[in-house]
Design a protein around this motif. Structure first.
Motif, PDB file in Angstrom:
ATOM      1  N   ARG A 188      62.043  26.483  33.950  1.00 20.29           N
ATOM      2  CA  ARG A 188      61.618  27.798  34.456  1.00 20.29           C
ATOM      3  C   ARG A 188      62.827  28.656  34.829  1.00 20.29           C
ATOM      4  O   ARG A 188      62.838  29.876  34.624  1.00 20.29           O
ATOM      5  N   THR A 249      54.581  26.582  40.943  1.00 27.46           N
ATOM      6  CA  THR A 249      54.455  25.423  40.072  1.00 27.46           C
ATOM      7  C   THR A 249      53.356  24.531  40.632  1.00 27.46           C
ATOM      8  O   THR A 249      52.882  24.732  41.756  1.00 27.46           O
ATOM      9  N   SER A 269      55.060  15.337  34.971  1.00 28.68           N
ATOM     10  CA  SER A 269      54.618  16.728  35.077  1.00 28.68           C
ATOM     11  C   SER A 269      53.120  16.810  34.829  1.00 28.68           C
ATOM     12  O   SER A 269      52.582  16.138  33.946  1.00 28.68           O
ATOM     13  N   ALA A 271      51.944  20.059  34.719  1.00 25.87           N
ATOM     14  CA  ALA A 271      51.889  21.501  34.450  1.00 25.87           C
ATOM     15  C   ALA A 271      50.973  21.832  33.282  1.00 25.87           C
ATOM     16  O   ALA A 271      50.390  22.916  33.242  1.00 25.87           O
ATOM     17  N   GLU A 290      49.361  24.983  35.104  1.00 29.94           N
ATOM     18  CA  GLU A 290      50.277  25.918  35.745  1.00 29.94           C
ATOM     19  C   GLU A 290      50.034  27.354  35.280  1.00 29.94           C
ATOM     20  O   GLU A 290      50.170  28.300  36.059  1.00 29.94           O
ATOM     21  N   SER A 294      49.112  29.161  38.920  1.00 26.81           N
ATOM     22  CA  SER A 294      50.343  29.578  39.591  1.00 26.81           C
ATOM     23  C   SER A 294      50.204  30.993  40.129  1.00 26.81           C
ATOM     24  O   SER A 294      49.377  31.784  39.663  1.00 26.81           O
TER      25      SER A 294
END
Length: 435
Positions: A188, A249, A269, A271, A290, A294
Motif C-alpha cells: 500500500r 486495512t 493476509s 485482505a 479490504e 476499508s
C-alpha cells in the motif's frame, strides 16, 4: 528472544535531541506473550498490582518468597523497581516488608504505528501508560525518505520528556514484517524491503523491535488490557482469542494460551477474502474484504452515492484546492440524519459481521475481540455487526466484544511493541538499553 545487531553509518537521520549516538543498531524481535520467567513475572505483577508486598507478589506469581526477593533485588539494581518505604505497614521489621512498584518516572519508551494514511507516535512509561501521543500524515515517497521523516518526528516528540531516559523504540506496521531483520514489504505504501529497524533504530539511537500491527494489537490485549479491567485480564490469558481489525486495512491475529501466534514467514493476509460485495479491488476481482470495508472504500462509495461531495469548494474561491472527504464526513452525515450514509455504514457493518463469523467458524476460538475504527468510530454499527455475526456463525454462542482500547488501539499496539522486550526479559533488556 531473537537479537540481531545491524551496522549503522551516521547520516542525516541521526537525532541530537536524544544524545545517544550508536555505531550499531540493536534489533530485538518482539516477544508478544506473557513471559513466565521469575524476573518477568515479578515485573508484571508490579505493573498490574503495585505497590505490592513481596508476600503478595509470591502468591500472585506462584514463586517462593526467596525467589521473589532475589528478583526484586535484581530489578531494583537495574532501576526497574523502586521501594516504597512510606507504605510499610506499622510495626513491620526488615527490608522484605517494604512494598515495591515499577520505577516508572525516570524512563520512557517510544512507540510508532505506521499506518497507510496516518502515523501515530507515542511516549509511554514502563507500566504501559501513554504519556503523550501525536499523529502525522504518513510521509509519501520512498521508504528511506518516509522513515527518515518519521524518525525526525519521533525524536522531536520524545524530546519533550527531557527528564526521562528513553529505553526502547517499538514500531507496529502493516504489510509483511520480517521481525528478525526489521524490514517491511508494504504494498500500500509502495515499500519493498523497507529498513524500518535500520533507519528508525539508528536515527533514535535506541534498541528497536518491529512487529506486524494486528499482532501487536492482539498483544496489547494480553499485556496492557489488565490495566483496564481484571476481568478482561483473566479472560485474555488462557485459551484462544481471535483478534479482528478493520480500518484502512483489515487483518486478524490468533492468541493461544498467552502468546500471540506469529508465523515464521510473517503474518498472513485476509485482505482478499470474498465478501459478495460489488466493490472493485486493485487485484482485479470484486468483493475483496479490504476493498469493501476499508475507510477509503467507504468514502469512495459515499462519493459515488453523492452522500458527500468529492471536493468541498470554498465559498469565496472555488479554484482553491480543498481536502478530499474523509471517513469522518461519512460518520457525520449518518449522525446528522442521512439515511443513505446510515445504510452505507450498516452495509459495511454486516460485511464485517459475516467475515468475523467465517473466521470464527474456521478457528473456533474461545473468544473474539474486535478492534479498529471501523467498529469504534461508529458505535451505531455494532448491533448490525453482532446480528450478522450471530446469523452467519454456525457454532454455539461465544464471547465477542469490542476492544477496551477504543480509538487508541494503534497507540497501544505501538506501546506494547516498545515494551515487549522489557516485559519478556527485563534484566537483559536493561543491559542492552544501557550499552
Amino acid at each position: 528472544m531473537s537479537v540481531s545487531t545491524l551496522h549503522h553509518h551516521a547520516g542525516p537521520t541521526s537525532l541530537r535531541s536524544l544524545e545517544r549516538p550508536r555505531s550499531r543498531i540493536q534489533l530485538v524481535a518482539p516477544d508478544l506473550r506473557i513471559a513466565d520467567s521469575p524476573a518477568a513475572s515479578v515485573l508484571r505483577v508490579a505493573c498490574v498490582e503495585g505497590p505490592i508486598s513481596r508476600e503478595r507478589a509470591a502468591r500472585a506469581t506462584g514463586s517462593s518468597i526467596a525467589t521473589v526477593n532475589r528478583q526484586v533485588s535484581a530489578l531494583l539494581a537495574v532501576g526497574l523497581l523502586r521501594e516504597r518505604a512510606d507504605l510499610t505497614a506499622p510495626g513491620a521489621i526488615g527490608r522484605p516488608r517494604v512494598p515495591f512498584e515499577v520505577n516508572h518516572e525516570p524512563f520512557s519508551t517510544i512507540g510508532i504505528h505506521i499506518g497507510a494514511v496516518v502515523t501515530g507516535i507515542t511516549v509511554s512509561d514502563l507500566r504501559g501508560r501513554i504519556l503523550g501521543a501525536v499523529e502525522i500524515p504518513t510521509p509519501a515517497g520512498s521508504s528511506e525518505t518516509a522513515l527518515a521523516s518519521v524518525t525526525r518526528s519521533a525524536g522531536a516528540f520524545a524530546g519533550r520528556w527531557h527528564r526521562r531516559t528513553p529505553l526502547w523504540v517499538g514500531v507496529a506496521i502493516g504489510g509483511r514484517v520480517d521481525t528478525a531483520s526489521g524490514t517491511v514489504d508494504h504494498p500500500r505504501l509502495g515499500w519493498e524491503n523497507g529498513r524500518v529497524a535500520g533507519i528508525i533504530g539508528g536515527g533514535l539511537g535506541l534498541p528497536i523491535s518491529v512487529a506486524g500491527h494486528v499482532e501487536a494489537m492482539a498483544a496489547s490485549e494480553l499485556l496492557l488490557a489488565p490495566r483496564l479491567s481484571d476481568s478482561v485480564a483473566a479472560q485474555s490469558i488462557s485459551g484462544t482469542s481471535l483478534y479482528f481489525y478493520a480500518r484502512e486495512t483489515a487483518g486478524m491475529a490468533l492468541t493461544i494460551d498467552g502468546r500471540v501466534h506469529t508465523p515464521a514467514s510473517g503474518p498472513g493476509s485476509i485482505a482478499h477474502l470474498p465478501t459478495g460485495s460489488s466493490a472493485l479491488c486493485g487485484c482485479g476481482n470484486r468483493g475483496c474484504l479490504e476493498a469493501s470495508v476499508s475507510d477509503r472504500a467507504v468514502v469512495a462509495a459515499a462519493v459515488d452515492r453523492k452522500i458527500v461531495a468529492s471536493v468541498a469548494r470554498g465559498a469565496t474561491d472555488i479554484t482553491a484546492p480543498q481536502p478530499h472527504p474523509s471517513i469522518a464526513a461519512v460518520y457525520q452525515a449518518a449522525q446528522g440524519g442521512s439515511e443513505a450514509a446510515r445504510e452505507l455504514l450498516v452495509e459495511r457493518a454486516r460485511i464485517l459481521g459475516r467475515t468475523v463469523a467465517l473466521l470464527r467458524d474456521m478457528f473456533n476460538p474461545d473468544r473474539v475481540v474486535l478492534g479498529g475504527q471501523a467498529f469504534t468510530a461508529y458505535p451505531a454499527g455494532i448491533p448490525h455487526v453482532g446480528e450478522a455475526f450471530a446469523a452467519y456463525s454456525t457454532l454455539a454462542r461465544r464471547d465477542i466484544r469490542v476492544t477496551g482500547f477504543g480509538d487508541k488501539v494503534q497507540e497501544y499496539a505501538a506501546t506494547v511493541v516498545s515494551l515487549s522486550a522489557l516485559y519478556s526479559d527485563p534484566l537483559a533488556s536493561m543491559r542492552r538499553a544501557a550499552a
